[in-house]
Design a protein around this motif. Structure first.
Motif, PDB file in Angstrom:
ATOM      1  N   LEU A  23       0.372   0.867   7.949  1.00  0.00           N
ATOM      2  CA  LEU A  23       0.664   0.714   6.722  1.00  0.00           C
ATOM      3  C   LEU A  23       2.051   0.189   6.305  1.00  0.00           C
ATOM      4  O   LEU A  23       2.927   1.046   6.915  1.00  0.00           O
ATOM      5  N   ALA A  40      -5.981   4.416   1.064  1.00  0.00           N
ATOM      6  CA  ALA A  40      -5.406   4.193   2.348  1.00  0.00           C
ATOM      7  C   ALA A  40      -4.766   5.458   2.797  1.00  0.00           C
ATOM      8  O   ALA A  40      -4.804   5.442   4.146  1.00  0.00           O
ATOM      9  N   PRO A  93       0.808  -1.263   0.219  1.00  0.00           N
ATOM     10  CA  PRO A  93      -0.165   0.244  -0.028  1.00  0.00           C
ATOM     11  C   PRO A  93       0.854   1.185   0.009  1.00  0.00           C
ATOM     12  O   PRO A  93       0.360   2.421  -0.231  1.00  0.00           O
ATOM     13  N   PHE A 146       1.494   6.067  -2.460  1.00  0.00           N
ATOM     14  CA  PHE A 146       0.351   5.551  -1.829  1.00  0.00           C
ATOM     15  C   PHE A 146      -0.752   4.932  -2.324  1.00  0.00           C
ATOM     16  O   PHE A 146      -1.194   5.450  -3.480  1.00  0.00           O
ATOM     17  N   ALA A 195       1.808   7.087   7.467  1.00  0.00           N
ATOM     18  CA  ALA A 195       1.235   5.785   6.695  1.00  0.00           C
ATOM     19  C   ALA A 195       1.574   4.856   7.898  1.00  0.00           C
ATOM     20  O   ALA A 195       0.928   3.801   8.000  1.00  0.00           O
TER      21      ALA A 195
END
Length: 378
Positions: free
Chosen positions: A189, A165, A123, A161, A184
């Motif tokens: 992530l 997300a 991601p 990204f 993130a």
């Protein structure tokens, strides 16, 4: 996969000096941000948002002249600015987003591509350069120890990204963040490190401008082209000059709309590309071009230059005639040409002169035009 680009340009960059925020300062004949935007356009990305400080009115004018850009206001902190930019992009429903600092004008196509490829199975992905120098700790100008450099990377942008997300991560984030990777990771992530480049510098201090100029000038391809065209007068009530209908007691005659200024500029761009002239691309023997608007030809030439990886730096067009008077219409011509060429009006020069009543223009038999176009790739 639909990829958007978010350029963060809301900071003040005071360490770079010069008074003006670094992203708006000149660099090798353009502004820093112009180089940054062009890097992503050259890499094939045209869904671009710019987050800027709402106080940067002068910069806003130049950005607003680029109709393909999405503009958003920055916030008090970087993370707020990014969130605003993501929200502005949300209506376009991108699958991926590349978030990049405006002050990194030397980013290469390879670095950008590496990040996108890194998002195939994760991601988030961001470029980094492994630290190779010895690292010290220090205090009061004295070395106090050393730091193990194994596993350390210098972070770069663009940081990529999956769009939904990172938007969710920013909306949930509280407090400050050094970059979007930190946001993130705070959201859980995983972030893949892709190959960065030492030339992808962030302009921070005054000396960085000279270094960026050296990097940008390494492989620059600069092209100049000239164009010349003539059309005679005939019956009519206006002349088309640089995309503007100018009232007159006669009109220019030609296979198309006989816009002598636009034809000269078009040929100048073709000339810089070593692509001949309008006749090669739009033969006058072809009836489909009879009476055609000359902006078709000009737009084709400009698009061809972009497809070849060139940026149109500026054009200069001189109209030679006794009448009609060009001065009252020059600003409208400048704006129209800039719109078609997709460049800032400040990069378009339209001016006129007479031939002191000598020759065919002096006798009022027609109008001539001369033009120069400058292209560069780098």
């Amino acid at each position: 996969m639909k990829t958007a680009v978010l350029i963060v340009a809301a900071g003040r960059g005071s360490r770079a000096g010069g008074g003006l925020a670094k992203q708006w300062r000149p660099l090798s004949g353009r502004r820093v941000i112009d180089w940054t935007l062009q890097a992503f356009r050259d890499a094939g990305h045209d869904l671009i948002a710019v987050v800027r400080n709402p106080k940067d009115a002068d910069a806003d004018t130049a950005l607003a002249a680029q109709p393909d850009l999405i503009l958003a206001d920055g916030g008090a902190e970087r993370s707020q600015s990014v969130r605003n930019g993501l929200l502005a992009l949300a209506a376009h429903k991108p699958d991926l987003v590349l978030i990049h600092d405006a002050a990194r004008p030397c980013v290469s196509k390879d670095v950008i591509t590496n990040v996108i490829n890194g998002l195939t199975n994760t991601p988030a992905a961001a470029p980094g350069v492994a630290v190779t120098d010895a690292l010290w700790t220090g205090a009061d100008d004295q070395v106090t120890g050393t730091q193990d450099r194994n596993g350390l990377f210098a972070a770069q942008t663009p940081q990529g990204f999956h769009f939904d997300a990172i938007l969710a991560a920013h909306e949930a984030h509280q407090g400050l963040a050094a970059d979007d990777v930190e946001v993130a990771r705070a959201a859980g992530l995983p972030v893949t490190i892709t190959e960065g480049c030492s030339d992808n510098i962030k302009i921070t201090r005054p000396e960085d401008f000279a270094r960026a100029e050296r990097i940008l000038g390494k492989n620059m391809d600069i092209r100049l082209g000239n164009g010349y065209d003539v059309h005679r007068f005939g019956p009519g009530d206006h002349v088309m000059l640089c995309g503007v209908a100018v009232p007159h007691d006669r009109s220019l005659q030609g296979h198309s709309d006989a816009d002598v200024g636009m034809h000269a500029v078009t040929d100048a761009i073709y000339g810089a590309l070593a692509e001949g002239d309008i006749g090669r691309h739009f033969p006058p023997s072809d009836p489909q071009w009879k009476g055609a608007a000359s902006e078709i030809f000009l737009r084709h030439a400009a698009d061809l230059a972009r497809d070849r990886g060139f940026t149109l730096s500026n054009i200069d067009c001189t109209l030679v005639c006794e009448y009609p008077k060009v001065g009252p219409h020059a600003a409208a011509m400048q704006a129209k040409m800039a719109e078609i060429l997709r460049i800032e009006p400040a990069r378009v020069s339209i001016k006129a002169t007479t031939s002191e009543r000598l020759g065919f223009t002096g006798r009022g038999e027609g109008i001539a035009a001369l033009a120069t176009a400058a292209l560069f790739k780098g």
